[in-house]
Scaffold this active site. Structure first.
Site, PDB file in Angstrom:
ATOM      1  N   GLU A 286     -29.593 -18.825 102.594  1.00  0.00           N
ATOM      2  CA  GLU A 286     -30.598 -18.175 101.740  1.00  0.00           C
ATOM      3  C   GLU A 286     -31.945 -18.441 102.388  1.00  0.00           C
ATOM      4  O   GLU A 286     -32.346 -19.589 102.556  1.00  0.00           O
ATOM      5  CB  GLU A 286     -30.526 -18.756 100.320  1.00  0.00           C
ATOM      6  CG  GLU A 286     -31.140 -17.845  99.272  1.00  0.00           C
ATOM      7  CD  GLU A 286     -32.628 -18.052  99.112  1.00  0.00           C
ATOM      8  OE1 GLU A 286     -33.396 -17.288  99.753  1.00  0.00           O
ATOM      9  OE2 GLU A 286     -33.023 -18.962  98.393  1.00  0.00           O
ATOM     10  N   CYS A 320     -38.754 -18.788  96.896  1.00  0.00           N
ATOM     11  CA  CYS A 320     -38.333 -17.616  97.678  1.00  0.00           C
ATOM     12  C   CYS A 320     -38.325 -16.368  96.814  1.00  0.00           C
ATOM     13  O   CYS A 320     -38.412 -15.252  97.316  1.00  0.00           O
ATOM     14  CB  CYS A 320     -36.974 -17.860  98.309  1.00  0.00           C
ATOM     15  SG  CYS A 320     -35.769 -18.571  97.195  1.00  0.00           S
TER      16      CYS A 320
END
Length: 515
Positions: A286, A320
Site C-alpha cells: 500500500e 495516504c
C-alpha cells in the site's frame, strides 16, 4: 457459524470521565518515557550499542524511547529463528491462532488509553486520531481472527463417485512486515496479525519514527501466548536490513505500507529470484495516494466544506487517504473555497497532548522541510488563502494550508505532499471534474459530494479509486465495513480489513483421493 464483529467504538471525549481517563493514560506514558527497548529474536531480548532514538515530534527535546537497532547479522539470526518456528507454527490449529488474536485484542482494549496516549506522544496524533488508530488495530485483530475461523476448512469443491477432493489454504512461510509511522498502531498491528493468524512467521521492521508502540505491541502478543520465534521484532534502517530481507532467498512474502518510491523499489527487488530461492515472492503493498474530493452544484455545500477540512487536515494530512486536491464545479466554486478557508482558519494547531488542539506536528524535520518546500511551490502555482506558515523551533508544526485556482497538472495537484496542504481547482461541469480527479498516477481514495443520482452513478463507474465515498470525507475506512486499498501507483489493492485479505498470506492446495 462465526459471529460477525461490530467495530470497536470510538471514545466520546465530550464525556468528562473519558477525558480524565485519557489524561491518566498520558501520565502513565510520561512515567516510562526514555526507556530502552530490546530486539526480540526467537523469544530472547537482544540489545545493541546502536540505538534508534524515538522523539516526540511536538517537542524535539523529549525522548520517547531508545530502541535497539538491528544489524544484518541480527536480521539473519531472526530469519533463522522464524524459519525454525514456522515448522511448528504452520501446523498449529487455526482456532489457537485466532484465540491469541482475540486475547491480544482484549489486552489492548483494556489498555486503550495507554496505547492512544503513546501515539499522541510518539506519532503526534490528536486524542481523537490516536483513539481511532488504536480502535482500528483492535478491529483488525478481531476481524482477522474471525476470518481465519471462516477459512480454516477451505472451500467446498466437487467430487465424483469413488473420489474425495478437498481445496484448502496453507501458510506461505516467513514474511517481512514493514510498517509505517502514520498509523503506527493500526497498520503495524493489522499487517502483523494477518500474517500470524494465517500460520506464517514474521520479521517485523516498524518505522524508525515510531518503534516504541511496536515494541509495546510485541509485548502484548507475548502476553497473549504467541510462541517464541513466531514474531521477531527487528527495527533497523531500510538500507541495512530492509533491502537485505527483501532480497533474502528464504523470504516468502513482503507486506509493506509506505511511500510510492520505497514500494516500487521493494516490488522490483522482490521480483529477482535469488540463488537458492525456490518461489516467487509475494508483495502486498500500500503505497500512498493523491486523493480528490469532487463537489458538484447540487451538493450540500456545508457538508462539502466540513468533509474537505476533516479529510485534508486530520493528523496534519499525514494519511495516504488524506484529501490533497479538491475539484469543484464553477457554479459553487467560490462558495466552497470561502467556507473551507473560514473553517481552516478556526483550526487550533499545537501540542496534541492538549485536547483542544485539533492538529499537531508533522512527523520529523525531513517531513517539515519537504512540506514547506511544496508550500513554496504552491505559492507559485496558485493563490494562498489559508496557512502557509511553519514553525520548527520546538516541534514540527505547519499551519493547515489551502491554495485555490491551481491548474490540474500543477505540481501540488500531482505529487503526494503528505502534509496539511490542499489545492483547489475549478471544473466547468461534473464530467470534467471526474476527468480531473482521475488525472493522477494514484488511485487510493476519493469522495463525491452530490445530491444528483446520475452524478453519483457516473462516479461509481468512472472515478477510478479503490475506495470511493459519497457525501462524506475520503478518510476513515472502518475494518470490515470499507475494505481499504487502492489502484495504480497506490499499491496492489490488497483491501486491508476485507474478506479476501488473509488469502494474500496463504496458498491454496488441492488434494484428491481415490477409493
Amino acid at each position: 457459524m462465526v459471529l460477525p464483529y461490530k467495530h470497536e467504538p470510538f471514545t466520546d471525549f465530550s464525556n468528562e470521565d473519558n477525558r480524565k481517563k485519557f489524561l491518566a493514560g498520558l501520565d502513565l506514558v510520561n512515567s516510562y518515557l526514555g526507556k530502552d527497548y530490546d530486539l526480540v529474536i526467537g523469544g530472547q531480548r537482544v540489545t545493541t550499542e546502536e540505538k534508534i532514538i524515538s522523539i516526540n515530534p511536538a517537542n524535539k527535546e523529549e525522548v520517547i524511547g531508545r530502541v535497539a537497532k538491528a544489524s544484518r547479522d541480527l536480521a539473519e539470526q531472526a530469519m533463522q529463528e522464524a524459519l525454525k518456528a514456522f515448522e511448528t507454527w504452520r501446523k498449529s490449529k487455526p482456532e489457537m491462532r485466532a484465540d491469541i488474536l482475540f486475547k491480544a485484542a482484549n489486552i489492548v482494549r483494556m489498555r486503550k488509553t495507554e496505547f492512544s496516549a503513546l501515539l499522541v506522544k510518539e506519532a503526534g496524533k490528536s486524542w481523537r486520531e490516536a483513539d481511532a488508530d488504536v480502535a482500528e488495530g483492535i478491529d483488525f485483530m478481531e476481524y482477522y481472527a474471525r476470518q481465519m475461523l471462516e477459512l480454516k476448512e477451505g472451500v467446498p469443491v466437487e467430487s465424483r463417485p469413488g473420489e474425495l477432493n478437498k481445496f484448502f489454504y496453507i501458510p506461505l512461510g516467513v514474511g517481512v512486515v514493514i510498517s509505517p509511522w502514520n498509523f503506527a498502531f493500526a497498520i503495524m498491528a493489522g499487517t502483523t496479525v494477518a500474517a500470524l493468524v494465517t500460520g506464517n512467521t514474521v520479521l517485523l521492521k516498524p518505522a524508525s519514527a515510531t518503534p516504541v508502540v511496536a515494541a509495546k505491541f510485541v509485548e502484548v502478543l507475548e502476553e497473549a501466548g504467541l510462541p517464541a520465534g513466531v514474531l521477531n521484532y527487528i527495527p533497523g534502517s531500510g538500507s541495512e536490513i530492509g533491502d537485505y530481507l527483501v532480497d533474502h532467498p528464504k523470504t516468502r512474502f513482503i507486506s509493506f505500507t509506505g511511500s510510492r518510491e520505497v514500494g516500487v523499489r521493494i516490488y522490483e527487488r522482490a521480483a529477482i529470484v535469488q540463488p537458492g530461492q525456490i518461489w516467487l515472492k509475494r508483495v502486498i503493498a500500500e503505497m500512498g495516494g493523491k486523493d480528490t474530493i469532487v463537489v458538484d452544484k447540487e451538493a450540500d455545500l456545508e457538508l462539502a466544506a466540513q468533509s474537505i477540512v476533516a479529510s485534508a487536515f486530520g493528523f496534519s494530512g499525514q494519511k495516504c487517504s488524506a484529501c490533497s486536491r479538491v475539484v469543484v464545479v464553477e457554479d459553487v466554486y467560490e462558495q466552497v473555497i470561502n467556507r473551507v478557508t473560514e473553517l481552516t482558519n478556526q483550526l487550533q494547531v499545537g501540542d496534541p497532548a492538549l485536547f483542544e488542539n485539533y492538529t499537531g506536528p508533522v512527523v520529523d524535520q525531513a517531513a517539515f522541510d519537504k512540506i514547506m518546500k511544496y508550500i513554496e511551490i504552491g505559492k507559485q502555482e496558485g493563490t494562498l488563502v489559508a496557512g502557509g506558515e511553519g514553525d520548527n523551533s520546538k516541534g514540527y508544526f505547519i499551519k493547515p494550508t489551502v491554495f485555490k485556482d491551481v491548474a490540474p497538472d500543477a505540481v501540488v495537484m500531482q505529487e503526494e505532499i503528505f502534509g496539511p496542504v490542499v489545492a483547489f481547482t475549478k471544473a466547468k461541469d461534473f464530467d470534467q471534474a471526474i476527468e480531473i480527479a482521475n488525472n493522477t498516477e494514484y488511485g487510493l481514495t476519493g469522495a463525491v459530494i452530490s445530491n444528483n443520482r446520475d452524478h453519483i452513478e457516473k462516479a461509481r463507474e468512472d472515478f477510478h479509486v479503490g475506495n470511493l465515498y459519497f457525501n462524506r470525507g475520503c478518510t476513515g475506512a472502518i475494518v470490515g465495513y470499507q475494505p481499504f486499498g487502492g489502484f495504480n501507483m497506490s499499491g496492489t489493492d490488497s483491501k486491508a480489513g476485507g474478506p479476501d485479505y488473509l488469502l494474500l498470506h496463504m496458498q491454496a492446495k488441492t488434494t484428491s483421493e481415490m477409493f
